[in-house]
Design an enzyme around this catalytic site. Structure first.
Site, PDB file in Angstrom:
ATOM      1  N   ARG A   5       0.843  -1.204   0.000  1.00 51.78           N
ATOM      2  CA  ARG A   5       0.000   0.000   0.000  1.00 51.78           C
ATOM      3  C   ARG A   5       0.877   1.252   0.000  1.00 51.78           C
ATOM      4  O   ARG A   5       0.583   2.238  -0.673  1.00 51.78           O
ATOM      5  CB  ARG A   5      -0.876   0.026   1.249  1.00 51.78           C
ATOM      6  CG  ARG A   5      -1.967  -0.992   1.217  1.00 51.78           C
ATOM      7  CD  ARG A   5      -2.763  -0.921   2.529  1.00 51.78           C
ATOM      8  NE  ARG A   5      -3.662  -2.050   2.586  1.00 51.78           N
ATOM      9  CZ  ARG A   5      -3.817  -2.856   3.615  1.00 51.78           C
ATOM     10  NH1 ARG A   5      -3.143  -2.654   4.728  1.00 51.78           N
ATOM     11  NH2 ARG A   5      -4.649  -3.872   3.560  1.00 51.78           N
ATOM     12  N   PHE A  42     -11.289  -5.175  -5.802  1.00 56.41           N
ATOM     13  CA  PHE A  42     -11.286  -6.081  -4.635  1.00 56.41           C
ATOM     14  C   PHE A  42     -10.800  -5.285  -3.409  1.00 56.41           C
ATOM     15  O   PHE A  42      -9.869  -5.680  -2.717  1.00 56.41           O
ATOM     16  CB  PHE A  42     -10.373  -7.298  -4.851  1.00 56.41           C
ATOM     17  CG  PHE A  42     -10.625  -8.047  -6.130  1.00 56.41           C
ATOM     18  CD1 PHE A  42     -11.634  -9.002  -6.199  1.00 56.41           C
ATOM     19  CD2 PHE A  42      -9.863  -7.795  -7.263  1.00 56.41           C
ATOM     20  CE1 PHE A  42     -11.868  -9.706  -7.385  1.00 56.41           C
ATOM     21  CE2 PHE A  42     -10.090  -8.489  -8.447  1.00 56.41           C
ATOM     22  CZ  PHE A  42     -11.096  -9.449  -8.514  1.00 56.41           C
ATOM     23  N   ASP A  84     -15.832  -3.615  -4.854  1.00 54.39           N
ATOM     24  CA  ASP A  84     -15.877  -4.917  -4.182  1.00 54.39           C
ATOM     25  C   ASP A  84     -17.295  -5.455  -4.355  1.00 54.39           C
ATOM     26  O   ASP A  84     -18.252  -4.682  -4.354  1.00 54.39           O
ATOM     27  CB  ASP A  84     -15.552  -4.766  -2.692  1.00 54.39           C
ATOM     28  CG  ASP A  84     -15.123  -6.079  -2.050  1.00 54.39           C
ATOM     29  OD1 ASP A  84     -13.944  -6.219  -1.694  1.00 54.39           O
ATOM     30  OD2 ASP A  84     -15.990  -6.986  -1.919  1.00 54.39           O
ATOM     31  N   SER A  85     -17.404  -6.784  -4.492  1.00 54.72           N
ATOM     32  CA  SER A  85     -18.744  -7.345  -4.698  1.00 54.72           C
ATOM     33  C   SER A  85     -19.552  -7.361  -3.398  1.00 54.72           C
ATOM     34  O   SER A  85     -20.759  -7.527  -3.420  1.00 54.72           O
ATOM     35  CB  SER A  85     -18.636  -8.770  -5.262  1.00 54.72           C
ATOM     36  OG  SER A  85     -17.827  -9.541  -4.416  1.00 54.72           O
ATOM     37  N   ALA A 102     -16.113  -7.726 -10.012  1.00 50.61           N
ATOM     38  CA  ALA A 102     -14.903  -7.189 -10.623  1.00 50.61           C
ATOM     39  C   ALA A 102     -14.888  -7.401 -12.140  1.00 50.61           C
ATOM     40  O   ALA A 102     -14.570  -6.485 -12.895  1.00 50.61           O
ATOM     41  CB  ALA A 102     -13.686  -7.854  -9.995  1.00 50.61           C
ATOM     42  N   ASP A 131      -6.288  -7.051  -6.384  1.00 49.00           N
ATOM     43  CA  ASP A 131      -5.892  -7.875  -5.223  1.00 49.00           C
ATOM     44  C   ASP A 131      -7.022  -8.855  -4.899  1.00 49.00           C
ATOM     45  O   ASP A 131      -7.696  -8.713  -3.880  1.00 49.00           O
ATOM     46  CB  ASP A 131      -5.581  -6.956  -4.032  1.00 49.00           C
ATOM     47  CG  ASP A 131      -5.080  -7.739  -2.832  1.00 49.00           C
ATOM     48  OD1 ASP A 131      -4.554  -8.850  -3.017  1.00 49.00           O
ATOM     49  OD2 ASP A 131      -5.230  -7.247  -1.694  1.00 49.00           O
ATOM     50  N   CYS A 175      -2.696 -14.134  -3.686  1.00 46.55           N
ATOM     51  CA  CYS A 175      -2.413 -14.588  -2.315  1.00 46.55           C
ATOM     52  C   CYS A 175      -2.659 -16.090  -2.182  1.00 46.55           C
ATOM     53  O   CYS A 175      -2.783 -16.600  -1.079  1.00 46.55           O
ATOM     54  CB  CYS A 175      -3.240 -13.794  -1.308  1.00 46.55           C
ATOM     55  SG  CYS A 175      -5.001 -13.961  -1.542  1.00 46.55           S
TER      56      CYS A 175
HETATM   57  N1  SAH Z   1      -7.258  -5.534  -1.218  1.00 44.40           N
HETATM   58  C1  SAH Z   1      -7.852  -5.802   0.046  1.00 44.40           C
HETATM   59  C2  SAH Z   1      -8.035  -7.278   0.318  1.00 44.40           C
HETATM   60  C3  SAH Z   1      -8.833  -8.004  -0.717  1.00 44.40           C
HETATM   61  S1  SAH Z   1      -9.646  -9.404  -0.120  1.00 44.40           S
HETATM   62  C4  SAH Z   1      -7.038  -5.137   1.144  1.00 44.40           C
HETATM   63  O1  SAH Z   1      -6.003  -4.514   0.884  1.00 44.40           O
HETATM   64  O2  SAH Z   1      -7.454  -5.204   2.287  1.00 44.40           O
HETATM   65  C5  SAH Z   1     -10.623  -9.865  -1.466  1.00 44.40           C
HETATM   66  C6  SAH Z   1     -11.899  -9.057  -1.623  1.00 44.40           C
HETATM   67  O3  SAH Z   1     -12.452  -9.418  -2.891  1.00 44.40           O
HETATM   68  C7  SAH Z   1     -13.005  -9.356  -0.616  1.00 44.40           C
HETATM   69  O4  SAH Z   1     -13.372  -8.165   0.030  1.00 44.40           O
HETATM   70  C8  SAH Z   1     -14.183  -9.901  -1.444  1.00 44.40           C
HETATM   71  O5  SAH Z   1     -15.442  -9.408  -1.009  1.00 44.40           O
HETATM   72  C9  SAH Z   1     -13.862  -9.377  -2.815  1.00 44.40           C
HETATM   73  N2  SAH Z   1     -14.390 -10.166  -3.955  1.00 44.40           N
HETATM   74  C10 SAH Z   1     -14.422 -11.504  -4.082  1.00 44.40           C
HETATM   75  N3  SAH Z   1     -14.896 -11.848  -5.309  1.00 44.40           N
HETATM   76  C11 SAH Z   1     -15.143 -10.686  -5.975  1.00 44.40           C
HETATM   77  C12 SAH Z   1     -15.630 -10.371  -7.286  1.00 44.40           C
HETATM   78  N4  SAH Z   1     -15.929 -11.325  -8.154  1.00 44.40           N
HETATM   79  N5  SAH Z   1     -15.743  -9.078  -7.615  1.00 44.40           N
HETATM   80  C13 SAH Z   1     -15.436  -8.099  -6.742  1.00 44.40           C
HETATM   81  N6  SAH Z   1     -14.972  -8.332  -5.497  1.00 44.40           N
HETATM   82  C14 SAH Z   1     -14.832  -9.608  -5.109  1.00 44.40           C
END
Ligand code: SAH
Length: 393
Positions: A211, A227, A249-250, A279, A297, A337
């Site tokens: 970050r 995400f 975010d979804s 996404a 991410d 991850c």
């Molecule tokens: N980047 C974040 C962590 C991401 S965790 C940080 O720095 O804290 C992954 C995230 O992706 C979760 O919040 C989940 O709700 C979201 N997610 C999962 N599938 C998704 C999709 N198809 N479209 C959008 N978001 C999604």
């Protein structure tokens, strides 16, 4: 404590300090340990090797020590103090402008099955093994005694991380304190941490350094944080002087969190907007050239080895969308991850996406998990987070 005899020759990896004993290496146990009990591990000849937590499953023992020592209050205090010393040496703990860090990262801190994240005056403890669950009160007591950390609250969050079959009747709840002051500081920025309902221990502590790198690149850019979850990358991009920041975010809950975190740091700032959307759909529908800094991410696409092929295709598909749409001269931060996906496999998946898009792409940085998520050199399985920063012409 019961004694576990290894099969002949199965002590080799333990002599190299690998912290797991697979069930296939076990010859027999004197007696009938209960799941989570400590066992004393000896060679076929009866020579002492280790003490660890016994559990039913393919990993039969998670080693706590290779020394013949009691696992008592002193043991937990010494191990936790050692973990804290390392965080102070890293420059992560003991700072007023950074009260958010991982204190214990399982095998990486010689405590297999245990994760402890610190958020200000609260520690969130997560057990991934039955043994650590059994020891949770001793661990909480040691955490409260640690010199250099003032913890008022110890929150235990293992509902989803313990083996379901062990049927421990586990619940999330406070082991000490009970105060819900949920604001923690990371590199001078403030975040609400939802340890009660949030993912993992409530925050993705592992992206702190990455970050900070986004902040360096953000000046004057149009940023898309895909995400976004709690919006960590978004808030750093705003401090870095981004022209606009869009978070996607979804999960509607995540969108509430990101909005709250932006408001906490930049009240009334109109540069930020958040969207509860899928996404892939968002990337497909957005206009070309709308963004010149994109962060991808996603959650782990491969939770197990057998999901690997599909996961790699998923990473290629996702990154292809970003390469197709990013403005020329744009910067792409892309992560995986998934522990099951290696650094090289991830890079190949991103390479494939770049080639399919026909854009010219340079690797500027290769990213990984931060120092407070250390990798035990004898346990390379502990490496999981990888990322690339790419310049797209
Ligand atoms: N980047 C974040 C962590 C991401 S965790 C940080 O720095 O804290 C992954 C995230 O992706 C979760 O919040 C989940 O709700 C979201 N997610 C999962 N599938 C998704 C999709 N198809 N479209 C959008 N978001 C999604």
């Amino acid at each position: 404590m019961q004694t576990l005899y290894l099969k002949r020759g199965k002590d080799e990896s333990l002599r190299r300090f690998h912290p797991w004993i697979f069930s296939g290496a076990v010859h027999h146990i004197d007696g009938q340990p209960a799941e989570g009990d400590l066992v004393r591990v000896v060679t076929a000849e009866g020579e002492f090797i280790a003490i660890g937590h016994w559990q039913i499953g393919s990993i039969a023992v998670r080693v706590l020590t290779f020394a013949d020592e009691p696992i008592d209050a002193g043991f937990w205090l010494r191990r936790l103090a050692c973990a804290l010393d390392v965080r102070v040496a890293m420059g992560i703990a003991g700072r007023e402008d950074n009260t958010t860090f991982r204190l214990v990262h399982g095998e990486g801190d010689n405590l297999p099955g245990l994760v402890v994240d610190v958020y200000g005056r609260t520690a969130v403890v997560q057990a991934h093994s039955v043994g650590m669950h059994v020891c949770r009160h001793e661990i909480a007591a040691a955490l409260q005694q640690l010199d250099g950390l003032q913890l008022d609250n110890i929150f235990y969050k293992s509902e989803t991380t313990l083996p379901f079959k062990a049927d421990l009747g586990q619940e999330n709840g406070f082991l000490a304190g009970g105060d819900f002051d949920d604001v923690a500081i990371e590199n001078g920025l403030r975040f609400h941490i939802d340890w009660l309902r949030g993912q993992k221990t409530g925050f993705f502590v592992d992206q702190r350094d990455n970050r900070a790198l986004v902040e360096q690149y953000a000046h004057g850019r149009s940023v898309l944080n895909m995400f976004c979850y709690t919006g960590g990358f978004s808030v750093y991009a705003m401090r870095g002087g981004a022209e606009k920041v869009h978070s996607v975010d979804s999960s509607a809950k995540a969108i509430d969190l990101v909005n709250a975190n932006v408001e906490l740091n930049f009240p009334g700032d109109s540069r930020h907007e958040a969207f509860a959307e899928d996404a892939f759909k968002f990337l497909q529908q957005m206009e070309d050239d709308a963004y010149d800094l994109i962060i991808l991410d996603p959650p782990a696409f491969a939770k197990h080895k057998d999901a690997l092929r599909n996961a790699l295709k998923g990473y290629t598909r996702l990154n292809l969308r970003a390469f197709e749409k990013i403005r020329p001269g744009g910067i792409l931060f892309t992560f995986s991850c998934s522990q099951a996906v290696s650094k090289d496999q991830f890079r190949t998946a991103v390479f494939t996406a770049a080639a399919l898009s026909g854009r010219r792409v340079r690797i500027l940085h290769q990213l990984h998990q931060p120092a407070d998520h250390p990798i035990n050199i004898y346990h390379p399985e502990g490496e999981y987070l990888k990322g690339l920063v790419l310049y797209v012409e």
